[in-house]
Design a protein around this motif. Sequence first.
Motif, PDB file in Angstrom:
ATOM      1  N   PHE A 147       8.634   2.047   4.159  1.00 12.92           N
ATOM      2  CA  PHE A 147       9.569   2.880   3.397  1.00 12.92           C
ATOM      3  C   PHE A 147       9.096   4.322   3.603  1.00 12.92           C
ATOM      4  N   GLN A 148       9.816   5.041   4.466  1.00 13.52           N
ATOM      5  CA  GLN A 148       9.304   6.320   4.984  1.00 13.52           C
ATOM      6  C   GLN A 148       9.948   7.560   4.351  1.00 13.52           C
ATOM      7  N   PRO A 149       9.137   8.458   3.819  1.00 13.59           N
ATOM      8  CA  PRO A 149       9.692   9.703   3.267  1.00 13.59           C
ATOM      9  C   PRO A 149      10.108  10.700   4.346  1.00 13.59           C
ATOM     10  N   ALA A 150      10.857  11.727   3.917  1.00 12.28           N
ATOM     11  CA  ALA A 150      11.034  12.986   4.653  1.00 12.28           C
ATOM     12  C   ALA A 150      11.648  12.867   6.043  1.00 12.28           C
ATOM     13  N   GLU A 151      12.559  11.917   6.240  1.00 11.62           N
ATOM     14  CA  GLU A 151      13.195  11.843   7.569  1.00 11.62           C
ATOM     15  C   GLU A 151      14.032  13.086   7.852  1.00 11.62           C
ATOM     16  N   GLU A 170       0.853  -1.187   0.000  1.00 12.76           N
ATOM     17  CA  GLU A 170       0.000   0.000   0.000  1.00 12.76           C
ATOM     18  C   GLU A 170       0.893   1.242   0.000  1.00 12.76           C
ATOM     19  N   THR A 171       0.600   2.166  -0.898  1.00 11.80           N
ATOM     20  CA  THR A 171       1.404   3.392  -0.897  1.00 11.80           C
ATOM     21  C   THR A 171       0.787   4.391   0.079  1.00 11.80           C
ATOM     22  N   TRP A 172       1.638   5.249   0.591  1.00  8.90           N
ATOM     23  CA  TRP A 172       1.196   6.360   1.465  1.00  8.90           C
ATOM     24  C   TRP A 172       2.016   7.578   1.052  1.00  8.90           C
ATOM     25  N   ARG A 173       1.353   8.576   0.465  1.00 10.44           N
ATOM     26  CA  ARG A 173       2.055   9.720  -0.131  1.00 10.44           C
ATOM     27  C   ARG A 173       3.239   9.196  -0.962  1.00 10.44           C
ATOM     28  N   THR A 174       4.473   9.617  -0.668  1.00 11.26           N
ATOM     29  CA  THR A 174       5.597   9.075  -1.447  1.00 11.26           C
ATOM     30  C   THR A 174       6.236   7.863  -0.758  1.00 11.26           C
ATOM     31  N   GLY A 175       5.628   7.397   0.310  1.00 14.54           N
ATOM     32  CA  GLY A 175       6.128   6.228   1.034  1.00 14.54           C
ATOM     33  C   GLY A 175       5.385   4.959   0.647  1.00 14.54           C
ATOM     34  N   ILE A 176       5.806   3.851   1.244  1.00 12.48           N
ATOM     35  CA  ILE A 176       5.193   2.547   0.932  1.00 12.48           C
ATOM     36  C   ILE A 176       5.116   1.706   2.211  1.00 12.48           C
ATOM     37  N   PHE A 177       4.009   1.012   2.380  1.00 15.81           N
ATOM     38  CA  PHE A 177       3.898  -0.041   3.397  1.00 15.81           C
ATOM     39  C   PHE A 177       3.883  -1.386   2.669  1.00 15.81           C
TER      40      PHE A 177
END
Length: 375
Positions: free
Chosen positions: A127-131, A48-55
Amino acid sequence: MLMFQADELIKIRRDLHQIPELGYEEVKTQRYLLKKIAKLPNQYLTVETWRTGIFVHVTGRDATRTLGYRADIDGLPILEQTSYEEFQSLHKGAMHACGHDFHMTIALGVLSYLAYNQPKYNCLFIFQPAEEGPGGAKPMLESAPFRRWKPDQMLALHIAPEYPVGTIATKVGLLFANTSELFITLKGKGGHAAYPHTANDMVVASSHLVTQLQTIVARNVNPLDAGVITIGVIKGGTKQNIIADTAVIEGTIRTRSIETMKKIKKRIESLVQGVEVGFECTITIDYGANYCQVYNDKEVTEDFIRFAEKKESVHLIICDEAMTGEDFGYFLEEIPGLMFWLGVDSQYGLHDARLEPKEEAIPLAVETIIDYLNS
Ligand SMILES: CC(=O)N[C@@H](CCC[C@H](N)C(=O)O)C(=O)O
């Protein structure tokens, strides 16, 4: 095709290294990761995508527990100066100078193994954006997919240029600091360089303020505690013979405790008031993104330490805490878990345009995490 092997992992790292993108702009990165994930057997995987991230949820044989693994995916606004000839950043002015290309590759390597070898427990890859800012962990933690698949335990790593390959370093309790960004804008009256008495020079005012900010850690923080105020940017003026009406200061604050963070901010506000009066100008403060500390859970970390001590390919170090920041701390605020440093042996450090982590660390990390998940 079986799980990604060492040569494929190196290629993935190099591909990702070429497309660094800043926080919430990780469009190509997300597309690349999704393509790699789509190559894996999907029997156990839900993406599942979340904004520019992914689960990516992996269904385990026993669904009573879920282990979370987080990798950050954003790059930094740095003009790369590595010796890489074949795979330097194609995005001029952006660079993976904090190892997130390694972090993503290692996560993909572990995920590829689990796609072929169903894990005992469920796993959730994040997979987390914007750290690096403005922060992706908190909103991802609050998102619907995360609440649905909420892990019972969290794990993440960060590359450590100062340690040799094969080293893992961690500790129970505080690992990384509380952080707050700092953006200060000074507005006064500009004018002709030859008529200083008609203007309020914001270059001079901001210089005074930067110097005064340095006194906070030196004179207001208990020397047995710790704090950092780093000013990374100072901008003001348009031409050498024009008095600047505006200046901007940008930095970051780091502390070991929330109380010291509050104290430092109070002192910044007092000093700002003083400069406002002294230089007859208006100053605004914006604290930008604030990250809570990274605090490793005692039980989970002790268990990880016992595992790492027994592993022959790993040299375990119980390290000191560092004043780096990481929004992974938000996951650990709610879910027990740990973060550890992974030795990558680079002469140049994190956020340095010349950072060259050793790629041998990648397959080693993948193997170690797989073993840990199976332990
Ligand atoms: C590991 C690391 O280098 N993390 C960054 C996190 C940045 C937080 C925020 N943008 C800030 O500057 O306060 C770090 O600089 O420690």
